[in-house]
Write an enzyme that holds these catalytic residues in place. Structure first.
Site, PDB file in Angstrom:
ATOM      1  N   PRO A   1      50.075  38.017  47.587  1.00  0.00           N
ATOM      2  CA  PRO A   1      49.200  37.511  48.650  1.00  0.00           C
ATOM      3  C   PRO A   1      49.939  36.525  49.546  1.00  0.00           C
ATOM      4  CG  PRO A   1      48.546  36.625  46.502  1.00  0.00           C
ATOM      5  CD  PRO A   1      49.619  37.629  46.251  1.00  0.00           C
ATOM      6  N   GLU A   2      49.784  36.696  50.848  1.00  0.00           N
ATOM      7  CA  GLU A   2      50.375  35.771  51.816  1.00  0.00           C
ATOM      8  C   GLU A   2      49.236  34.949  52.424  1.00  0.00           C
ATOM      9  OE1 GLU A   2      53.309  37.759  54.294  1.00  0.00           O
ATOM     10  OE2 GLU A   2      53.531  39.338  52.819  1.00  0.00           O
TER      11      GLU A   2
ATOM     12  N   LYS B   1      49.931  29.174  51.061  1.00  0.00           N
ATOM     13  CA  LYS B   1      49.398  30.104  50.064  1.00  0.00           C
ATOM     14  C   LYS B   1      48.672  29.372  48.932  1.00  0.00           C
ATOM     15  CE  LYS B   1      53.450  32.910  51.052  1.00  0.00           C
ATOM     16  NZ  LYS B   1      54.640  33.541  50.461  1.00  0.00           N
TER      17      LYS B   1
ATOM     18  N   HIS C   1      44.018  40.412  31.033  1.00  0.00           N
ATOM     19  CA  HIS C   1      44.766  39.672  32.053  1.00  0.00           C
ATOM     20  C   HIS C   1      43.976  38.502  32.647  1.00  0.00           C
ATOM     21  CE1 HIS C   1      47.919  42.593  31.820  1.00  0.00           C
ATOM     22  NE2 HIS C   1      47.108  43.573  32.173  1.00  0.00           N
TER      23      HIS C   1
ATOM     24  N   ARG D   1      51.081  39.015  35.722  1.00  0.00           N
ATOM     25  CA  ARG D   1      52.425  38.491  35.464  1.00  0.00           C
ATOM     26  C   ARG D   1      52.431  37.027  35.045  1.00  0.00           C
ATOM     27  NH1 ARG D   1      56.314  41.090  39.924  1.00  0.00           N
ATOM     28  NH2 ARG D   1      57.861  40.179  38.547  1.00  0.00           N
TER      29      ARG D   1
ATOM     30  N   ARG E   1      64.585  40.989  49.178  1.00  0.00           N
ATOM     31  CA  ARG E   1      63.290  41.615  49.426  1.00  0.00           C
ATOM     32  C   ARG E   1      63.454  42.878  50.264  1.00  0.00           C
ATOM     33  NH1 ARG E   1      59.353  37.620  48.851  1.00  0.00           N
ATOM     34  NH2 ARG E   1      57.943  39.383  48.649  1.00  0.00           N
TER      35      ARG E   1
END
Ligand SMILES: [Zn+2]
Length: 272
Positions: free
Chosen positions: A2-3, A58, A92, A111, A260
């Site tokens: 997410p940005e 963010k 999760h 993660r 990236r």
């Protein structure tokens, strides 16, 4: 990942759901996500409520009805889901807030890179992580931005991903910004002119606002609460490998910059 726009969309959705609801329970199943002791989080959160949510870059900043804020960074894969307290826990889901209406806000992170930190309202702005953030394109001053990049040898893309240089941009929006600005992502930051720096700010602001208006970008794993953004339909180069450049019809290529996956039109974005 997410940005800025995706986090803004999450913020707006959470505001409608969690503000002014009494928190009656708090649990955590992976304590590394909490920066600090679980018991401190529990003591401050339970019987408290969120009064407002702000976003810086963010980061989400949840204001509590005490002298505290809860700062949350979703990092790579973090998401918030609203579920009933009777709904089964997904493996999760690492942090759960239970409200007095028995709805739960669940922090889901495959993660486990996301982090939450509690700080004082009157201090957090001057402490990391928030004090390390630059301003977003909407508010950043050209001279501040230009001064930060003009002595750096690293590629301009790496500078734009650095939240202490400019906040809110990630991999997708940097690619789109550099394409609109006709700048090669590998261009050395110090070679960017003042005029180009101004173009970067203007185009980044345009793209971030357009994306927020469309609910952000839904690519791969990103989805927060139940939103599906539409900005992916507006992407000009990012993820468009092999497709035609919308300006010159050359083929878009994928290269790697700052580790990236990076999409460019080599014709429109020539390196000096
Ligand atoms: Zn082109």
């Amino acid at each position: 990942m997410p940005e800025g726009p995706e986090v803004e969309v999450v913020k707006r959705q959470l505001e409608a759901i969690v503000l002014n609801r009494k928190i009656i329970d708090f649990s955590c199943f992976h304590e590394k996500i909490l920066v600090g002791k679980f018991q401190d989080f529990f003591n401050i959160l339970v019987n408290n409520h969120f009064t407002q949510i702000k976003r810086y870059g963010k980061f989400l900043v949840f204001y509590l009805n005490s002298n505290h804020v809860l700062i949350s960074h979703l990092r790579m894969e973090g998401k918030y889901h609203l579920k009933n307290s009777l709904d089964e826990k997904n493996k999760h889901e690492h942090v759960i807030f239970t409200f007095d209406n028995l709805e739960t806000l669940r922090y889901h992170d495959t993660r486990k890179f996301g982090r939450m930190i509690l700080q004082k309202k009157d201090e957090y702005f001057n402490l990391p992580p928030i004090s390390n953030l630059a301003k977003e394109p909407e508010k950043i001053l050209l001279d501040d931005f230009y001064n930060k990049i003009k002595n750096r040898k690293r590629p301009i893309k790496a500078s734009l991903l650095d939240q202490s240089v400019i906040a809110g941009l990630g991999n997708i929006y940097v690619d789109e910004t550099l394409f609109l600005s006709k700048i090669h992502p590998l261009e050395e930051s110090s070679l960017i002119s003042r005029k180009q720096a101004a173009d970067i700010i203007k185009n980044a602001d345009y793209i971030l606002k357009k994306s927020i208006g469309l609910g952000g970008t839904t690519i791969k794993s990103f989805s927060a609460t139940n939103i599906h953004g539409k900005f992916q339909n507006e992407l000009l180069v990012h993820t468009k490998k092999g497709m035609k450049c919308p300006v010159c019809s050359n083929k878009i290529v994928k290269i790697v910059v700052a580790g990236r996956g990076t999409y460019i039109c080599e014709n429109c974005q020539e390196k000096t």
